[in-house]
Design an enzyme around this catalytic site. Sequence first.
Site, PDB file in Angstrom:
ATOM      1  N   SER A   6       0.844  -1.199   0.000  1.00 26.45           N
ATOM      2  CA  SER A   6       0.000   0.000   0.000  1.00 26.45           C
ATOM      3  C   SER A   6       0.871   1.238   0.000  1.00 26.45           C
ATOM      4  CB  SER A   6      -0.915   0.008   1.226  1.00 26.45           C
ATOM      5  OG  SER A   6      -1.625   1.225   1.301  1.00 26.45           O
ATOM      6  N   HIS A  30      -0.785  -1.163  -4.370  1.00 24.83           N
ATOM      7  CA  HIS A  30      -2.170  -0.821  -4.040  1.00 24.83           C
ATOM      8  C   HIS A  30      -2.267   0.687  -3.827  1.00 24.83           C
ATOM      9  CE1 HIS A  30      -6.149  -1.917  -2.340  1.00 24.83           C
ATOM     10  NE2 HIS A  30      -5.938  -0.923  -1.491  1.00 24.83           N
ATOM     11  N   ASP A  32      -4.733   3.735  -2.746  1.00 29.57           N
ATOM     12  CA  ASP A  32      -5.986   4.137  -2.100  1.00 29.57           C
ATOM     13  C   ASP A  32      -6.348   5.557  -2.508  1.00 29.57           C
ATOM     14  OD1 ASP A  32      -6.677   1.856  -0.502  1.00 29.57           O
ATOM     15  OD2 ASP A  32      -4.974   2.325   0.783  1.00 29.57           O
ATOM     16  N   MET A  34      -8.876   8.549  -1.872  1.00 29.88           N
ATOM     17  CA  MET A  34      -9.825   9.029  -0.864  1.00 29.88           C
ATOM     18  C   MET A  34     -10.318  10.427  -1.245  1.00 29.88           C
ATOM     19  SD  MET A  34      -7.700   7.970   2.563  1.00 29.88           S
ATOM     20  CE  MET A  34      -6.748   6.454   2.607  1.00 29.88           C
ATOM     21  N   HIS A  63      -8.040   1.358  -5.221  1.00 28.44           N
ATOM     22  CA  HIS A  63      -9.166   1.211  -4.297  1.00 28.44           C
ATOM     23  C   HIS A  63      -9.863   2.557  -4.193  1.00 28.44           C
ATOM     24  CE1 HIS A  63     -10.592   0.069   0.044  1.00 28.44           C
ATOM     25  NE2 HIS A  63     -11.594   0.292  -0.795  1.00 28.44           N
ATOM     26  N   MET A  65     -12.039   4.700  -2.439  1.00 29.05           N
ATOM     27  CA  MET A  65     -12.749   5.004  -1.190  1.00 29.05           C
ATOM     28  C   MET A  65     -13.456   6.342  -1.372  1.00 29.05           C
ATOM     29  SD  MET A  65     -10.016   4.025   1.776  1.00 29.05           S
ATOM     30  CE  MET A  65      -9.064   2.525   1.748  1.00 29.05           C
ATOM     31  N   MET A 133     -11.813  -4.997   4.535  1.00 31.97           N
ATOM     32  CA  MET A 133     -11.076  -3.988   5.288  1.00 31.97           C
ATOM     33  C   MET A 133     -10.979  -4.458   6.733  1.00 31.97           C
ATOM     34  SD  MET A 133     -10.127  -1.640   3.225  1.00 31.97           S
ATOM     35  CE  MET A 133      -9.505  -0.527   4.492  1.00 31.97           C
TER      36      MET A 133
END
Length: 208
Positions: A6, A30, A32, A34, A63, A65, A133
């Site tokens: 991550s 990965h 993320d 947001m 991902h 989010m 998660m």
Amino acid sequence: MLISGSILSADFLNFERNIRELEPYADAWHVDVMDGHYVPNISFGPQFAAYLAKCSKLPVSVHLMVKEPEKFVSLVPKTVREVTFHQEATVAPVRFCAMLREMNFLPGISIGPGVHESSILEVLPFVHHVLFMSVEPGFGGQSFIEPVFEKIKRLVKLCPDRNFEIWVDGGVDMFWGEKLKEIGTDLVVMGSAFFKAKDPGEFGKLRG
């Protein structure tokens, strides 16, 4: 089991060097994304994955989010392999899975620690993976929430002939990595434990 690093935990002052140094010990990266709405924090846009692809030859997943992930997916670089979203963030999760596949992305659905696994059963035939998660989404450096482990086991038992992968993200260290591998987890996303390890090669026993 595969390890996906991550990049929220990466050294951004020396990002490219950090990624190249850790590449031999990871199977994927990965990212993320947001938006400050679905989760309280803001990270970086999906386009960051394109820069990551220039630093490494490993596969990259994104991902989302975010609220209304449909508005973000056009920004995801074609170099990305998998795109994960949260069911409650969209009004049409099955249709969104189809949209992702039409764009040549492998769709994944993520469920937070407080979301019961039964809530995604109708979507499972359409996804490539389920991302559990094991921390509250939106923050790095948290500890693994133990009840999530039992939730993963329940879904694995419920779907013995599953055609989707099981991914786990959040607070995964060597202890939890070994336990997750034992129950058939396909991939773990590792942040702080991986990027701050004195010897990242120690996680080699989790791979394969």
